[in-house]
Design an enzyme around this catalytic site. Structure first.
Site, PDB file in Angstrom:
ATOM      1  N   TYR A 136     -10.980  -6.852   6.075  1.00  0.00           N
ATOM      2  CA  TYR A 136      -9.621  -5.551   5.413  1.00  0.00           C
ATOM      3  C   TYR A 136      -9.644  -5.455   4.164  1.00  0.00           C
ATOM      4  CZ  TYR A 136      -5.459  -8.193   6.575  1.00  0.00           C
ATOM      5  OH  TYR A 136      -4.633  -8.844   7.069  1.00  0.00           O
ATOM      6  N   GLU A 137      -8.842  -4.746   3.585  1.00  0.00           N
ATOM      7  CA  GLU A 137      -8.841  -3.920   2.376  1.00  0.00           C
ATOM      8  C   GLU A 137      -9.382  -4.422   1.070  1.00  0.00           C
ATOM      9  OE1 GLU A 137      -4.271  -4.687   1.443  1.00  0.00           O
ATOM     10  OE2 GLU A 137      -3.641  -3.765   3.227  1.00  0.00           O
ATOM     11  N   GLY A 138     -10.861  -4.355   1.334  1.00  0.00           N
ATOM     12  CA  GLY A 138     -12.507  -5.022   0.496  1.00  0.00           C
ATOM     13  C   GLY A 138     -12.344  -5.903   1.526  1.00  0.00           C
ATOM     14  N   LEU A 165       0.814  -1.244   0.149  1.00  0.00           N
ATOM     15  CA  LEU A 165       0.140  -0.300   0.180  1.00  0.00           C
ATOM     16  C   LEU A 165       1.028   1.071   0.081  1.00  0.00           C
ATOM     17  CD1 LEU A 165      -2.956  -0.906   2.317  1.00  0.00           C
ATOM     18  CD2 LEU A 165      -2.737  -1.367  -0.048  1.00  0.00           C
TER      19      LEU A 165
END
Lengths: 247, 380
Positions: free
Chosen positions: B362-364, B93
């Site tokens: 998390y992260e989508g 990220l």
């Protein structure tokens, strides 16, 4: 000062051992190859010495007797931190043959490190033979190797204690566990550099092969564990005496 | 078509495996119990090059490909997925975003220490009321000429306390909705930043998670990444790559549970024979293994596409959704195979099950991935 670390390309220690050709050869199908763990510790110690001894150590070379398929293992040694490598292009047929090959390159080095044995055939012979070929002093079962004010100090485990020796250069150290705490894990940078470091291929010299494998056999399968009640010492003694026949 | 790994990829996998099996395993249970940050391990893994392994050599990174990254993430996460998420956020990220979209000055100043692992980065997108719906950013960044003033709250921030470099999304032009969002590199020590309490999480307890409050935080204009209003695209593109890391982490969690279940099934006896000889258990192991292998292959395909410079957004969404969902299934089955032992902490599988749950969130979330996947397939 130049250090040579002799490395063997051996099956991973968790390999399931199988034989072929009527039990006269080791079946290498599906085997993962690694640096012999004792050699890897020797290499780790060599790197530690180079890191801590200032300019005293000029370079560390690794050498292996083996075919091209041994190169990934040699490059792993380069990734861990050796400066260059030599592959002597021959099947490592037996200890005498291997020692004869190593002697040709080892004469250019001040400290020659060998693992005490290789975890394939566990012959424990190459280091001693190599020092004879070179006519160098050798110390076996070395568990500590230090350079103090340019002097080499080695320790070895003996019955009931530790022996500390100093030695002149050049010499052969046959090292065992304890020489380094644990093998070093290569860094990303080391892994990427490995292909850029020199890996020289040397023709093998004529040398005799003095041993031949007649046959191999696996040790008997471990018998099932027998539980004896903690209270029942008599039964335990009886089993150890009559069944296991160890007392 | 070639399923062979290169020598370097295999060496990286082995390096990650060796570190995990030698070092992470020693205190993973204790750190989980105490929710303790793995300072020593982050330092060691940084020295080995894992913290910036995807960053180019010229910015002091490891220069590794995404396939190597997937292999390393799996091995680390088999033992300790808290380290997995710390590595993933920093690499895919923060570093990835700055490397791909940042200016040379930003890379020199911020990317290099992050790639060397001397500094840790955090990615601040989620908010108390904007998780999956990242378009509704409430945090504001007011344009003041040569600087911006940021106000607002960010939630669920991995490495919030340890990180020195924040990548922060904020709304500059609310009327433009997501086209008004910008992303900034913010120094953690900037005046006006404060942290909420350490979140007491269900799993991945060794990673530190906090909310972060911004009160009139002044950020120089040169710290904006990309053109004015590029923030939302930046976040989506970065998350597209981040998903590969999280997918690989989920594969690791599942594979770790599978390994442990296989070993246990060969040792534990019931009704006079080992569990492995009971077809009910053997078939469970078979189902788990097929799922793990499928998830691993999806991950590797996404990574391979990225390495080839081909579009990988669809593949990474598929990998993330599938790997996360099967990680939950496989770890749950592992606990079942272990029975009572699986329900206590000593045997690790209950921890892996708790950790798996987060990969679906998390992260989508898995649901968001399905939106990404179905939109890609159903668009006209």
């Amino acid at each position: 000062m130049k250090i040579l670390v002799c490395i063997s390309n051996v099956p991973d220690t968790t390999t399931k051992i199988r034989f072929k050709d009527d039990n006269t050869a080791f079946d290498t199908t599906g085997v993962q190859w690694i640096i012999n763990p004792w050699d890897e510790l020797a290499l780790t110690r060599a790197i530690e010495l180079k890191e801590t001894s200032g300019e005293a150590i000029e370079k560390i070379t690794v050498v292996s007797v083996g075919p091209k398929t041994a190169e990934p293992t040699i490059r792993k040694a380069l990734a861990i931190g050796a400066d260059d490598a030599i592959r002597i292009d021959a099947e490592p047929k037996d200890a005498y043959f291997v020692a004869a090959q190593l002697a040709v390159v080892a004469k250019d080095y001040d400290i020659v490190l060998n693992g005490i044995e290789a975890c394939d055939y566990n012959g424990s012979a190459v280091g001693g033979m190599l020092s004879e070929f070179l006519e160098y002093p050798s110390v076996s079962a070395v568990s500590k190797l230090e350079i103090e004010n340019g002097e080499i100090k080695v320790s070895r485990e003996i019955d009931g204690g530790t022996e500390v020796l100093t030695t002149q250069l050049p010499f052969v150290a046959i090292v065992q566990k304890g020489i380094a705490k644990e093998p070093r894990i290569p860094s990303m940078r080391g892994i990427m550099m490995a292909r850029k470091k020199p890996l020289n291929i040397v023709e093998a010299v004529e040398a005799e092969v003095l041993t031949e494998f007649e046959s191999f056999e696996l040790p008997p399968a471990k018998a099932a564990c027998k539980m004896v009640d903690a209270e029942n010492v008599k039964e335990l003694v009886d089993l150890l005496h009559n069944e296991a026949k160890v007392i | 078509m070639n399923f062979e790994f290169t020598e370097e990829q295999l060496m990286i996998r082995k390096a990650a495996k060796d570190y995990a099996e030698r070092e992470l395993i020693q205190d993973v249970l204790e750190r989980d119990a105490k929710a303790e940050y793995p300072t020593r391990h982050v330092k060691n893994l940084a020295e080995l090059g894992f913290m910036g392994m995807l960053v180019d050599h010229k910015y002091d990174g490891g220069g590794m490909d995404a396939v190597s990254y997937v292999l390393a993430m799996e091995e680390i996460s088999k033992i300790d997925s808290s380290l997995g998420v710390i590595i993933s956020v920093n690499n895919s990220l923060v570093c990835y975003g700055i490397e791909k979209y940042g200016t040379e000055e930003q890379k020199e100043k911020y990317l290099k220490p992050l790639a060397r692992g001397e500094k840790i980065g955090a990615f601040l997108l989620s908010e108390p009321e904007a998780g999956s719906d990242a378009t509704s950013q409430k945090t504001t960044a007011k344009d003041k000429g040569d600087h911006y003033i940021i106000n607002g709250v960010k939630n669920w921030i991995t490495s919030a306390n340890t990180a020195s470099t924040y990548v922060v999304a904020a709304q500059t032009y609310p009327e433009k909705r997501h086209h008004g969002i910008n992303v900034f590199i913010v120094d953690r020590n900037s005046q006006g930043i404060s942290l909420g309490p350490h979140e007491d999480k269900m799993g991945m307890r060794s990673s530190d998670t906090h909310s972060v409050m911004f009160t009139d935080v002044k950020v120089p204009k040169e710290n904006r990444i990309g053109d004015d209003g590029f923030g939302f695209t930046f976040a989506m593109k970065t998350l597209e790559a981040g998903r590969i890391g999280i997918a690989a982490q989920a594969v690791g969690i599942a594979a770790g549970a599978l390994d442990r279940a296989i070993q246990y099934s060969k040792e534990r006896k019931a009704f006079g024979k080992v569990l492995a000889k009971h077809q009910a258990i053997a078939f469970k192991i078979s189902d788990m293994a097929v799922k793990v292998e499928n998830a691993r292959n999806l991950c590797l395909k996404a990574a391979w596409l990225k390495d080839q410079g081909k579009p990988f957004g669809l593949a990474s969404a598929m990998a993330k959704q599938y790997a996360a969902d099967i990680a939950m299934e496989v770890t749950t089955e592992a606990v079942q195979i272990f029975g009572g032992y699986g329900y206590v902490k000593e045997y690790h599988v209950e921890r892996l099950m708790r950790e798996a749950k987060l990969t679906q969130i998390y992260e989508g979330t898995s649901e968001i991935q399905k939106i990404v996947i179905s939109r890609a397939l159903l668009k006209d």
